[in-house]
Write a protein that holds these residues in place. Structure first.
Motif, PDB file in Angstrom:
ATOM      1  N   ALA A  17      13.336  10.196   7.692  1.00 45.33           N
ATOM      2  CA  ALA A  17      13.240   8.777   8.060  1.00 45.33           C
ATOM      3  C   ALA A  17      12.418   8.008   7.042  1.00 45.33           C
ATOM      4  N   LEU A  18      11.333   8.614   6.586  1.00 43.80           N
ATOM      5  CA  LEU A  18      10.505   7.957   5.577  1.00 43.80           C
ATOM      6  C   LEU A  18      11.246   7.852   4.254  1.00 43.80           C
ATOM      7  N   ARG A  19      11.978   8.898   3.884  1.00 40.07           N
ATOM      8  CA  ARG A  19      12.783   8.833   2.661  1.00 40.07           C
ATOM      9  C   ARG A  19      13.813   7.713   2.743  1.00 40.07           C
ATOM     10  N   ASP A  20      14.439   7.578   3.914  1.00 42.15           N
ATOM     11  CA  ASP A  20      15.450   6.525   4.089  1.00 42.15           C
ATOM     12  C   ASP A  20      14.821   5.139   3.964  1.00 42.15           C
ATOM     13  N   SER A  21      13.638   4.958   4.570  1.00 41.17           N
ATOM     14  CA  SER A  21      13.000   3.644   4.502  1.00 41.17           C
ATOM     15  C   SER A  21      12.567   3.310   3.083  1.00 41.17           C
ATOM     16  N   GLN A  22      12.133   4.326   2.327  1.00 45.15           N
ATOM     17  CA  GLN A  22      11.762   4.099   0.934  1.00 45.15           C
ATOM     18  C   GLN A  22      12.986   3.744   0.091  1.00 45.15           C
ATOM     19  N   ALA A  23      14.102   4.400   0.354  1.00 43.39           N
ATOM     20  CA  ALA A  23      15.337   4.083  -0.366  1.00 43.39           C
ATOM     21  C   ALA A  23      15.792   2.666  -0.050  1.00 43.39           C
ATOM     22  N   ALA A  24      15.646   2.265   1.228  1.00 40.15           N
ATOM     23  CA  ALA A  24      16.028   0.909   1.622  1.00 40.15           C
ATOM     24  C   ALA A  24      15.147  -0.121   0.929  1.00 40.15           C
ATOM     25  N   MET A  25      13.852   0.155   0.851  1.00 37.65           N
ATOM     26  CA  MET A  25      12.952  -0.764   0.172  1.00 37.65           C
ATOM     27  C   MET A  25      13.348  -0.947  -1.290  1.00 37.65           C
ATOM     28  N   LEU A  26      13.670   0.157  -1.941  1.00 39.24           N
ATOM     29  CA  LEU A  26      14.068   0.075  -3.342  1.00 39.24           C
ATOM     30  C   LEU A  26      15.364  -0.718  -3.502  1.00 39.24           C
ATOM     31  N   TYR A  44      -1.636   0.540   3.915  1.00 42.81           N
ATOM     32  CA  TYR A  44      -2.351   1.666   4.510  1.00 42.81           C
ATOM     33  C   TYR A  44      -1.406   2.867   4.519  1.00 42.81           C
ATOM     34  N   LEU A  45      -1.731   3.889   3.745  1.00 38.11           N
ATOM     35  CA  LEU A  45      -0.822   5.002   3.524  1.00 38.11           C
ATOM     36  C   LEU A  45      -1.518   6.332   3.801  1.00 38.11           C
ATOM     37  N   THR A  46      -0.773   7.237   4.423  1.00 35.56           N
ATOM     38  CA  THR A  46      -1.266   8.587   4.674  1.00 35.56           C
ATOM     39  C   THR A  46      -0.619   9.547   3.686  1.00 35.56           C
ATOM     40  N   PHE A  47      -1.444  10.353   3.050  1.00 37.71           N
ATOM     41  CA  PHE A  47      -0.955  11.320   2.071  1.00 37.71           C
ATOM     42  C   PHE A  47      -1.181  12.731   2.592  1.00 37.71           C
ATOM     43  N   THR A  48      -0.249  13.610   2.270  1.00 41.92           N
ATOM     44  CA  THR A  48      -0.334  14.993   2.719  1.00 41.92           C
ATOM     45  C   THR A  48      -0.148  15.922   1.520  1.00 41.92           C
ATOM     46  N   ARG A  49      -0.874  17.066   1.537  1.00 39.13           N
ATOM     47  CA  ARG A  49      -0.759  18.006   0.427  1.00 39.13           C
ATOM     48  C   ARG A  49       0.175  19.143   0.834  1.00 39.13           C
ATOM     49  N   GLN A  50       1.185  19.371   0.011  1.00 37.95           N
ATOM     50  CA  GLN A  50       2.134  20.464   0.237  1.00 37.95           C
ATOM     51  C   GLN A  50       2.291  21.250  -1.061  1.00 37.95           C
ATOM     52  N   ASP A  51       2.091  22.546  -0.980  1.00 39.25           N
ATOM     53  CA  ASP A  51       2.236  23.414  -2.150  1.00 39.25           C
ATOM     54  C   ASP A  51       1.417  22.898  -3.341  1.00 39.25           C
ATOM     55  N   LEU A  77       1.779  14.176  -1.517  1.00 42.47           N
ATOM     56  CA  LEU A  77       2.988  13.402  -1.243  1.00 42.47           C
ATOM     57  C   LEU A  77       2.660  12.316  -0.236  1.00 42.47           C
ATOM     58  N   LEU A  78       3.502  11.303  -0.194  1.00 42.53           N
ATOM     59  CA  LEU A  78       3.348  10.257   0.827  1.00 42.53           C
ATOM     60  C   LEU A  78       3.840  10.807   2.153  1.00 42.53           C
ATOM     61  N   GLY A  79       2.945  10.881   3.137  1.00 39.36           N
ATOM     62  CA  GLY A  79       3.318  11.434   4.428  1.00 39.36           C
ATOM     63  C   GLY A  79       3.734  10.397   5.450  1.00 39.36           C
ATOM     64  N   SER A  80       3.130   9.198   5.371  1.00 43.39           N
ATOM     65  CA  SER A  80       3.457   8.155   6.345  1.00 43.39           C
ATOM     66  C   SER A  80       2.981   6.803   5.830  1.00 43.39           C
ATOM     67  N   ASP A  81       3.712   5.754   6.208  1.00 38.17           N
ATOM     68  CA  ASP A  81       3.261   4.389   5.941  1.00 38.17           C
ATOM     69  C   ASP A  81       3.105   3.608   7.242  1.00 38.17           C
ATOM     70  N   SER A  82       2.988   4.348   8.361  1.00 40.24           N
ATOM     71  CA  SER A  82       2.921   3.685   9.663  1.00 40.24           C
ATOM     72  C   SER A  82       1.820   4.241  10.565  1.00 40.24           C
ATOM     73  N   ASP A  83       0.838   4.945  10.007  1.00 43.21           N
ATOM     74  CA  ASP A  83      -0.234   5.510  10.825  1.00 43.21           C
ATOM     75  C   ASP A  83      -1.310   4.499  11.174  1.00 43.21           C
ATOM     76  N   HIS A  84      -1.322   3.372  10.473  1.00 34.60           N
ATOM     77  CA  HIS A  84      -2.386   2.383  10.694  1.00 34.60           C
ATOM     78  C   HIS A  84      -1.782   0.983  10.704  1.00 34.60           C
ATOM     79  N   PRO A  85      -2.095   0.168  11.716  1.00 36.61           N
ATOM     80  CA  PRO A  85      -1.564  -1.196  11.740  1.00 36.61           C
ATOM     81  C   PRO A  85      -2.242  -2.052  10.675  1.00 36.61           C
ATOM     82  N   GLY A  86      -1.603  -3.149  10.362  1.00 33.69           N
ATOM     83  CA  GLY A  86      -2.171  -4.041   9.358  1.00 33.69           C
ATOM     84  C   GLY A  86      -1.470  -3.863   8.023  1.00 33.69           C
TER      85      GLY A  86
END
Length: 441
Positions: A92-101, A157-164, A168-177
């Protein structure tokens, strides 16, 4: 009035009388973004202080490198590269990023950068304990080709997660504003004018009509305020009132009679940025051709005068000057421009003083009177001293530095440019009101 996002509203606008202009009435707002970059919320400050004191340099560098890759992908319009900055499982996040682009496809970008402002900027929802995440307040800085020599900024306001071992960008909806951009709302259509750029979600013909008005307004404003302001405008045209509210971070119901909002950072140091004029679609559509012309010229005046507008510039001067410029050449008489004011004066209700700044707030009683009084004050300057003195007065107020407060700054500027102080000018303004109320024109 604080928007709660990035700015403080410090200016009002003019009020158009309904007669012959279409619509019930309109206002605009001038927004000072200087407070924007200013101060995060208190909870964000405490989180940021913890992060900064911990010396989390490696994490910050890793996330910044990810942000740099994302910025490069946006500038290159590289959907695959942008997708690679998001976990494969986060479809879902990948789709929203593609839509933004895709929404940005027509937007002429000259620059796009991200900078971390704070780590641990907000509390995160719980997840599996082995998942490493960081919550960040990030600044987006972008420039439009041919219009911005300095970037326009927005908060995310962006949440980042570490994988391997990779962030990476994990979420752009964890914090309002955060700040909503036009391309967050849908595919942006772009119309290039001679001296304007219109970015919108409306039909091509509507955007072209806005561009035509903006192109006409630029030379009209320069004829009064000179050519040292860049002579270009950027206008945003959302599709509905909800989108208008989201772009500004306000409740659209409170802006139901506001035709446009000019956002900007005040002072000469900001001259490299072309400030944005956001059009309120419902109110704009209710105006006739003359109303749209006055609105656009008024807004363009705010863009032109922003570098000589300061915190201590009184709203009666900034809004009166914009309205004076907006009405030039329209053939409207004082009775048509200031009907409520002159009716009150004719009935013996003469204002004792120039309107104070709070009188221009949207919830203030007597709002039309404040705008009419402001226009009439600038008319008094021009009628008695000529248009160049109005321009000189505006610049002189800014040049005082605001020492001693607003009234002292205005008094000093009036004496320097018109040879009279604030008390005497107010008395002359009241005399001019009486004369206009008695006139049959």
């Amino acid at each position: 009035m604080a928007t709660g996002r990035r700015a403080v509203l410090i200016g009002g606008a003019a009020l158009l009388a309904a007669g012959g202009l279409g619509g019930a009435a309109w206002h605009d707002r001038v927004e000072d973004r200087r407070a924007a970059a200013a101060e995060p919320a208190a909870d964000e400050v405490s989180h940021a202080a913890t992060a900064d004191s911990s010396g989390d340099t490696a994490v910050r560098q890793g996330i910044q490198q990810l942000l740099d890759r994302r910025a490069a992908a946006v500038l290159a319009r590289d959907q695959a590269a942008l997708a690679a900055t998001v976990p494969a499982a986060a479809q879902a996040l990948r789709d929203s990023q593609a839509a933004m682009l895709a929404n940005l496809a027509q937007v002429p970008l000259a620059g796009w950068e991200y900078r971390i402002q704070a780590l641990d900027a907000y509390p995160l929802p719980p997840v599996l304990p082995e998942t490493e995440r960081r919550a960040a307040r990030v600044q987006l800085a972008y420039r439009l080709s041919g219009f911005d020599t300095e970037p326009v900024t927005a908060t995310q306001y962006l949440t980042f997660t570490r994988q391997d071992g990779r962030w990476l960008l994990g979420s752009d909806s964890d914090h309002p504003g955060g700040d909503t951009q036009l391309w967050d709302l849908g595919p942006v259509t772009v119309v290039h004018g001679r001296s304007c750029l219109v970015l919108g979600l409306r039909g091509q013909s509507t955007l072209q009509a806005i561009a035509d008005e903006a192109d006409r307004a630029v030379p009209a404003v320069s004829a009064v305020w000179g050519r040292g302001w860049g002579e270009r405008t950027v206008l945003l045209a959302p599709l509905g009132s909800d989108q208008f509210g989201r772009l500004l971070g306000v409740d659209p119901l409170g802006y139901s009679s506001i035709a446009a909002v000019t956002t900007g950072e005040l002072g000469p140091s900001e001259a490299g940025r072309t400030e944005r004029i956001t059009v309120n679609p419902q109110v704009w559509d209710s105006l006739n051709a003359l109303g749209r012309r006055v609105v656009t010229t008024h807004e363009t005046t705010h863009v032109a005068t922003r570098a000589i507008t300061e915190q201590w510039t009184p709203r009666w001067l900034s809004e009166g000057a914009a309205n004076w410029t907006g009405y030039l050449g329209t053939g409207r008489t004082p009775r048509q421009i200031a009907p409520e004011l002159l009716a009150d004066v004719a009935a013996g209700r003469i204002p004792a003083a120039l309107p104070a700044d709070p009188a221009f707030d949207g919830s203030a009683s007597g709002l039309p009177q404040a705008y009419e009084q402001a226009w009439f004050a600038c008319r008094s300057v021009v009628q008695r001293h000529g248009e160049p003195r109005l321009v000189a007065l505006y610049a002189a107020v800014a040049a005082t530095g605001g020492s001693g407060g607003q009234d002292a700054a205005v008094d000093a500027a009036l004496r320097r440019t018109l040879g009279t102080g604030l008390t005497a000018f107010t008395a002359l303004w009241r005399q001019d009101l009486l004369a206009a109320a008695k006139s049959k024109t």
